[in-house]
Design a protein around this motif. Structure first.
Motif, PDB file in Angstrom:
ATOM      1  N   PRO A  82      56.831  24.433  51.248  1.00 29.75           N
ATOM      2  CA  PRO A  82      56.485  25.591  51.314  1.00 29.75           C
ATOM      3  C   PRO A  82      55.330  25.641  50.237  1.00 29.75           C
ATOM      4  O   PRO A  82      55.323  24.812  49.343  1.00 29.75           O
ATOM      5  CB  PRO A  82      57.792  26.327  50.770  1.00 29.75           C
ATOM      6  CG  PRO A  82      58.927  25.498  50.900  1.00 29.75           C
ATOM      7  CD  PRO A  82      58.239  23.945  50.976  1.00 29.75           C
ATOM      8  N   LEU A  83      54.623  26.612  50.648  1.00 30.75           N
ATOM      9  CA  LEU A  83      53.371  27.119  49.895  1.00 30.75           C
ATOM     10  C   LEU A  83      54.036  27.566  48.374  1.00 30.75           C
ATOM     11  O   LEU A  83      54.846  28.530  48.356  1.00 30.75           O
ATOM     12  CB  LEU A  83      52.244  28.028  50.412  1.00 30.75           C
ATOM     13  CG  LEU A  83      51.570  27.669  51.506  1.00 30.75           C
ATOM     14  CD1 LEU A  83      50.852  28.929  52.093  1.00 30.75           C
ATOM     15  CD2 LEU A  83      50.783  26.381  51.413  1.00 30.75           C
ATOM     16  N   THR A  84      53.163  27.291  47.259  1.00 31.89           N
ATOM     17  CA  THR A  84      53.448  27.841  46.011  1.00 31.89           C
ATOM     18  C   THR A  84      52.513  29.319  46.041  1.00 31.89           C
ATOM     19  O   THR A  84      51.686  29.548  46.828  1.00 31.89           O
ATOM     20  CB  THR A  84      53.035  26.852  44.930  1.00 31.89           C
ATOM     21  OG1 THR A  84      51.632  26.767  44.869  1.00 31.89           O
ATOM     22  CG2 THR A  84      53.876  25.633  44.916  1.00 31.89           C
ATOM     23  N   GLU A  89      47.632  32.255  47.179  1.00 30.67           N
ATOM     24  CA  GLU A  89      46.632  33.142  46.471  1.00 30.67           C
ATOM     25  C   GLU A  89      45.325  32.702  46.779  1.00 30.67           C
ATOM     26  O   GLU A  89      44.000  33.450  47.285  1.00 30.67           O
ATOM     27  CB  GLU A  89      46.606  33.006  44.908  1.00 30.67           C
ATOM     28  CG  GLU A  89      47.589  34.023  44.359  1.00 30.67           C
ATOM     29  CD  GLU A  89      47.797  34.044  42.994  1.00 30.67           C
ATOM     30  OE1 GLU A  89      47.057  33.170  42.363  1.00 30.67           O
ATOM     31  OE2 GLU A  89      48.646  34.677  42.276  1.00 30.67           O
ATOM     32  N   LYS A  90      45.185  31.223  46.916  1.00 29.77           N
ATOM     33  CA  LYS A  90      43.918  30.646  47.386  1.00 29.77           C
ATOM     34  C   LYS A  90      43.537  30.979  49.027  1.00 29.77           C
ATOM     35  O   LYS A  90      42.643  30.848  49.578  1.00 29.77           O
ATOM     36  CB  LYS A  90      43.893  29.343  47.176  1.00 29.77           C
ATOM     37  CG  LYS A  90      43.480  28.843  45.736  1.00 29.77           C
ATOM     38  CD  LYS A  90      43.857  27.627  45.358  1.00 29.77           C
ATOM     39  CE  LYS A  90      43.920  27.018  44.221  1.00 29.77           C
ATOM     40  NZ  LYS A  90      44.106  25.700  43.691  1.00 29.77           N
ATOM     41  N   LYS A  91      44.915  31.082  49.799  1.00 30.12           N
ATOM     42  CA  LYS A  91      44.622  31.017  51.260  1.00 30.12           C
ATOM     43  C   LYS A  91      44.419  32.462  51.799  1.00 30.12           C
ATOM     44  O   LYS A  91      44.043  32.756  52.814  1.00 30.12           O
ATOM     45  CB  LYS A  91      45.866  30.218  52.001  1.00 30.12           C
ATOM     46  CG  LYS A  91      45.847  28.754  51.702  1.00 30.12           C
ATOM     47  CD  LYS A  91      46.892  28.232  52.500  1.00 30.12           C
ATOM     48  CE  LYS A  91      46.997  26.716  52.467  1.00 30.12           C
ATOM     49  NZ  LYS A  91      46.052  26.067  53.356  1.00 30.12           N
ATOM     50  N   ILE A  92      44.997  33.391  50.945  1.00 31.07           N
ATOM     51  CA  ILE A  92      44.751  34.806  51.705  1.00 31.07           C
ATOM     52  C   ILE A  92      43.635  35.307  51.197  1.00 31.07           C
ATOM     53  O   ILE A  92      42.975  35.118  50.176  1.00 31.07           O
ATOM     54  CB  ILE A  92      45.957  35.535  50.872  1.00 31.07           C
ATOM     55  CG1 ILE A  92      47.471  35.164  51.240  1.00 31.07           C
ATOM     56  CG2 ILE A  92      45.932  37.098  51.173  1.00 31.07           C
ATOM     57  CD1 ILE A  92      48.503  35.815  50.607  1.00 31.07           C
ATOM     58  N   SER A  97      43.359  44.252  52.117  1.00 30.70           N
ATOM     59  CA  SER A  97      43.940  45.235  51.182  1.00 30.70           C
ATOM     60  C   SER A  97      44.456  44.560  49.881  1.00 30.70           C
ATOM     61  O   SER A  97      45.439  43.965  50.070  1.00 30.70           O
ATOM     62  CB  SER A  97      44.510  46.348  51.598  1.00 30.70           C
ATOM     63  OG  SER A  97      45.999  45.781  51.930  1.00 30.70           O
ATOM     64  N   THR A  98      44.441  45.250  48.679  1.00 25.17           N
ATOM     65  CA  THR A  98      45.080  44.690  47.670  1.00 25.17           C
ATOM     66  C   THR A  98      46.642  44.911  47.777  1.00 25.17           C
ATOM     67  O   THR A  98      47.294  44.030  47.356  1.00 25.17           O
ATOM     68  CB  THR A  98      44.697  45.273  46.278  1.00 25.17           C
ATOM     69  OG1 THR A  98      43.093  45.339  46.123  1.00 25.17           O
ATOM     70  CG2 THR A  98      44.960  44.835  44.791  1.00 25.17           C
ATOM     71  N   ILE A 104      52.423  39.921  50.041  1.00 24.37           N
ATOM     72  CA  ILE A 104      52.528  38.759  50.476  1.00 24.37           C
ATOM     73  C   ILE A 104      52.496  37.871  49.370  1.00 24.37           C
ATOM     74  O   ILE A 104      53.506  36.800  49.438  1.00 24.37           O
ATOM     75  CB  ILE A 104      51.276  38.509  51.495  1.00 24.37           C
ATOM     76  CG1 ILE A 104      51.324  39.203  52.653  1.00 24.37           C
ATOM     77  CG2 ILE A 104      51.372  37.017  51.658  1.00 24.37           C
ATOM     78  CD1 ILE A 104      50.067  39.163  53.546  1.00 24.37           C
ATOM     79  N   ILE A 105      51.436  37.709  48.381  1.00 20.79           N
ATOM     80  CA  ILE A 105      51.808  36.593  47.180  1.00 20.79           C
ATOM     81  C   ILE A 105      53.073  37.169  46.366  1.00 20.79           C
ATOM     82  O   ILE A 105      53.774  35.860  46.173  1.00 20.79           O
ATOM     83  CB  ILE A 105      50.421  37.009  46.397  1.00 20.79           C
ATOM     84  CG1 ILE A 105      49.394  36.744  47.004  1.00 20.79           C
ATOM     85  CG2 ILE A 105      50.806  36.381  45.015  1.00 20.79           C
ATOM     86  CD1 ILE A 105      47.985  37.198  46.348  1.00 20.79           C
ATOM     87  N   SER A 106      53.621  38.176  46.229  1.00 19.43           N
ATOM     88  CA  SER A 106      54.807  38.122  45.841  1.00 19.43           C
ATOM     89  C   SER A 106      56.184  37.620  46.349  1.00 19.43           C
ATOM     90  O   SER A 106      57.188  37.438  45.799  1.00 19.43           O
ATOM     91  CB  SER A 106      55.299  39.823  45.273  1.00 19.43           C
ATOM     92  OG  SER A 106      55.501  40.377  46.522  1.00 19.43           O
ATOM     93  N   SER A 107      55.968  37.312  47.770  1.00 17.69           N
ATOM     94  CA  SER A 107      57.030  36.889  48.407  1.00 17.69           C
ATOM     95  C   SER A 107      57.301  35.467  48.356  1.00 17.69           C
ATOM     96  O   SER A 107      58.305  34.685  48.674  1.00 17.69           O
ATOM     97  CB  SER A 107      56.880  37.236  50.008  1.00 17.69           C
ATOM     98  OG  SER A 107      55.950  36.515  50.286  1.00 17.69           O
TER      99      SER A 107
END
Length: 110
Positions: A82-84, A89-92, A97-98, A104-107
């Motif tokens: 799974p992604l860290t 953060e690098k892929k999104i 929108s912020t 998404i990042i918080s998940s």
């Protein structure tokens, strides 16, 4: 009327190559199309050799099919982790929108 005696063919289909006998359609022996094509192209000299080539092609197709099934179903599921959060953060994309980006990042786990 007396019963007719049963007659057997003297040719039992045996040849020096074994018991292979071309299929017969309406009484005339017919060589299978792929075997005839291999003979016309000069790839096979007789029906036995053509049969060996066809078995080889079938085995190659089975191996390729097995490899495709293995690589599509099993290879990715065992090796991917799974992604860290940092990778996410690098892929999104930054253009997102912020609010959605942060959700998404918080998940993702740290």
């Amino acid at each position: 009327m007396p019963p007719q005696p049963v007659q057997f063919d003297e040719d039992s289909g045996q040849s020096r190559y074994g018991s292979y006998k071309s299929k017969q359609i309406l009484g005339a022996p017919v060589t299978p199309g792929v075997v005839a094509w291999l003979a016309r192209k000069g790839i096979a000299k007789d029906e036995k050799t053509a049969g060996h080539y066809l078995v080889g092609v079938a085995l190659i197709c089975i191996v390729i099919s097995g490899w495709l099934v293995y690589s599509s179903f099993f290879k990715g599921s065992f090796s991917d982790r799974p992604l860290t959060r940092e990778q996410a953060e690098k892929k999104i994309p930054k253009s997102m929108s912020t609010e959605l980006r942060n959700k998404i990042i918080s998940s993702f786990e740290k």
